[in-house]
Design a protein around this motif. Structure first.
Motif, PDB file in Angstrom:
ATOM      1  N   MET A 166       0.833  -1.200   0.000  1.00 54.72           N
ATOM      2  CA  MET A 166       0.000   0.000   0.000  1.00 54.72           C
ATOM      3  C   MET A 166       0.871   1.255   0.000  1.00 54.72           C
ATOM      4  O   MET A 166       1.969   1.267   0.544  1.00 54.72           O
ATOM      5  CB  MET A 166      -0.905   0.026   1.233  1.00 54.72           C
ATOM      6  CG  MET A 166      -1.912  -1.098   1.291  1.00 54.72           C
ATOM      7  SD  MET A 166      -3.035  -0.905   2.689  1.00 54.72           S
ATOM      8  CE  MET A 166      -3.962  -2.431   2.592  1.00 54.72           C
ATOM      9  N   ILE A 182      -3.957   6.434   3.029  1.00 57.38           N
ATOM     10  CA  ILE A 182      -3.434   5.543   1.996  1.00 57.38           C
ATOM     11  C   ILE A 182      -3.999   5.927   0.634  1.00 57.38           C
ATOM     12  O   ILE A 182      -5.211   6.129   0.480  1.00 57.38           O
ATOM     13  CB  ILE A 182      -3.777   4.083   2.333  1.00 57.38           C
ATOM     14  CG1 ILE A 182      -3.072   3.694   3.647  1.00 57.38           C
ATOM     15  CG2 ILE A 182      -3.382   3.149   1.201  1.00 57.38           C
ATOM     16  CD1 ILE A 182      -3.435   2.338   4.171  1.00 57.38           C
ATOM     17  N   ASP A 184      -4.643   5.097  -3.364  1.00 52.09           N
ATOM     18  CA  ASP A 184      -4.770   4.062  -4.381  1.00 52.09           C
ATOM     19  C   ASP A 184      -4.104   4.577  -5.653  1.00 52.09           C
ATOM     20  O   ASP A 184      -4.529   5.596  -6.217  1.00 52.09           O
ATOM     21  CB  ASP A 184      -6.254   3.753  -4.639  1.00 52.09           C
ATOM     22  CG  ASP A 184      -6.452   2.562  -5.557  1.00 52.09           C
ATOM     23  OD1 ASP A 184      -5.871   2.571  -6.663  1.00 52.09           O
ATOM     24  OD2 ASP A 184      -7.184   1.638  -5.178  1.00 52.09           O
TER      25      ASP A 184
END
Length: 268
Positions: A166, A182, A184
């Motif tokens: 991640m 986090i 993407d």
């Protein structure tokens, strides 16, 4: 950066100054005297790029990816491979506590060969992010704040496997809980993951259950807004959101604060 008793300042030239309470060596000045005005820490030769502070410990990241730590390490929050149990079975043993006080910056070699870019401190624990986006943690783990399947002190930095692969842009630490922002890489959207103590609902999961491993907060996955920032207080959390509607003339930031008012998230 400021804790409850001491402060650090990072200059534009990469020098670190400290002042305030110093009972446990958290100022890195080789003394336990209170310092009432900023004083240069001379024992870090390399240029410092990031600093962070816990209740009684401090961390500094240098431009070459090394980490220096100083202050109290009774839980091995400095990752030096010892805690108070190493020296005594008595938690109140003053001699053992003294041995856990690091009054000068020392390089945390247990992080080798990783190149560290960011550090974060909780009350008595620490988080590290590498240039390859790996996340490591060490120190007090009594409330599962290290994101590891354990509840004992972790003496050297260990990788949080749940966050492997991640892209962790940021971590914020409270007294005994953490939130991570986090991203993407495909959708470019950001989510918030939390772990650790949840006694006051500070993880925003709609309950008060302690979380051993990082877990996504559904509320921010469903919310029609862009996650901009995250901050943890002692036992509460704040996330800054930005509206997705770019055509709105009056685009505003939306701030949601959650602590013991967990009913806000009960439908999740």
């Amino acid at each position: 950066k400021t804790s409850q008793n001491h402060s650090l300042l990072l200059s534009s030239s990469g020098k670190v100054y400290s002042w305030g309470g110093n009972e446990n060596g958290e100022l890195g000045l080789n003394t336990n005297e209170v310092i009432s005005k900023p004083k240069l820490i001379t024992d870090i030769i390399d240029r410092v790029t990031k600093i962070s502070v816990g209740d009684s410990h401090s961390l500094a990241v240098t431009s070459n990816g090394d980490v220096y730590g100083w202050g109290l390490s009774t839980h091995s929050e400095l990752g030096l491979d010892y805690n108070i149990d190493t020296f005594s079975t008595n938690k109140n043993d003053k001699n053992a506590i003294t041995k856990c006080k690091v009054r000068l910056p020392v390089k945390i070699t247990t992080l080798n060969p990783h190149h560290i870019t960011k550090t974060y401190c909780g009350s008595h624990f620490s988080m590290f992010i590498t240039e390859n986006n790996e996340v490591f943690s060490c120190g007090d783990n009594s409330k599962c704040q290290l994101g590891l399947e354990d509840k004992t002190d972790i003496l050297i930095p260990l990788q949080i496997e749940t966050l492997f692969t991640m892209k962790v842009e940021k971590i914020s630490c409270g007294e005994s809980h953490c939130l991570a922002m986090i991203k993407d890489e495909i959708t470019k959207t950001k989510t918030i993951w939390g772990w650790g103590s949840n006694l006051y609902g500070q993880l925003g999961l709609g309950n008060q259950i302690q979380n051993t491993m990082p877990r996504p907060i559904a509320f921010f996955m469903d919310y029609i807004a862009i996650v901009d920032d995250v901050k943890c207080g002692k036992n509460f959390s704040v996330v800054l959101l930005r509206r997705k509607d770019k055509e709105s003339v009056n685009e505003k930031n939306i701030m949601i604060k959650y602590n013991d008012i967990i009913e806000l998230f009960s439908h999740y």
